[in-house]
Design an enzyme around this catalytic site. Structure first.
Site, short mmCIF file in Angstrom:
data_model
loop_
_atom_site.label_atom_id
_atom_site.label_comp_id
_atom_site.label_asym_id
_atom_site.label_seq_id
_atom_site.Cartn_x
_atom_site.Cartn_y
_atom_site.Cartn_z
N CYS A 102 0.88 -1.17 0.00
CA CYS A 102 0.00 0.00 0.00
C CYS A 102 0.92 1.22 0.00
CB CYS A 102 -0.88 -0.02 1.24
SG CYS A 102 -2.48 0.75 1.01
N CYS B 258 -4.18 -0.82 -2.54
CA CYS B 258 -4.72 0.52 -2.79
C CYS B 258 -4.64 0.97 -4.24
CB CYS B 258 -3.97 1.52 -1.92
SG CYS B 258 -2.22 1.68 -2.35
#
Length: 178
Positions: free
Chosen positions: A4, A78
């Site tokens: 992420c 993400c």
């Protein structure tokens, strides 16, 4: 490896779920951020604790502290996969690369942790799917898949398939199907 941007929320929740759900499965797990060094978000810690998973001792680690070749599966939690170019592109070239593109709870939560809870539950479902995939005796999570064919699949193909699955065999990351 769960990646992420900052390793402060989504990847930490996914990491916690994999640790909690893997049971006796031999599945290692780590999480990191393209840019590490931020603290794990309190909202993530709270909603995971509510679900019975403690991530309060987790740290925000940097991707630079790990080597891509140590991981078979890399998941961008993400959408950060688009940032993995140049030297970082090796992370996308693992046996399995997925982009889950989960929402960023701190950016959208109205203050009641509802966004954190939704992303927590979404990541749990995705981690369970991942574990189900990894437990299959063949599939895209293996570097190579071998099928033993025989007219009736009653003797020769069964014996051939038994050899590579013997625990004493040192044939890593190969799936077999008879």
């Amino acid at each position: 490896m769960f990646l992420c941007n900052h390793n402060s929320c989504r990847s930490q929740m996914a990491d916690g779920w994999l640790r909690a759900l893997r049971g006796s499965a031999s599945v290692g797990v780590a999480s990191a951020g393209i840019v590490g060094g931020t603290a794990v978000k309190e909202g993530a810690i709270t909603v995971m604790k509510d679900a019975g998973v403690d991530i309060s001792a987790f740290t925000s680690d940097a991707m630079a502290d790990f080597k891509p070749e140590h991981f078979d599966v890399v998941i961008s939690c993400c959408g950060c996969g688009s940032k993995l170019d140049g030297e970082k592109e090796a992370w996308k070239k693992r046996a399995m690369f997925m982009d889950w593109n989960l929402d960023d709870p701190p950016a959208i939560d109205p203050g009641d942790l509802s966004a954190y809870k939704r992303v927590r539950d979404e990541s749990k479902a995705k981690v369970q799917e991942l574990l189900d995939t990894l437990q299959k005796p063949y599939g895209p999570h293996y570097k190579k898949n071998v099928m033993f064919l025989c007219n009736h699949n009653s003797c020769r193909s069964q014996m051939a398939a038994a050899w590579p699955t013997n625990p004493s065999d040192s044939c890593p990351k190969v799936g077999f199907r008879v």
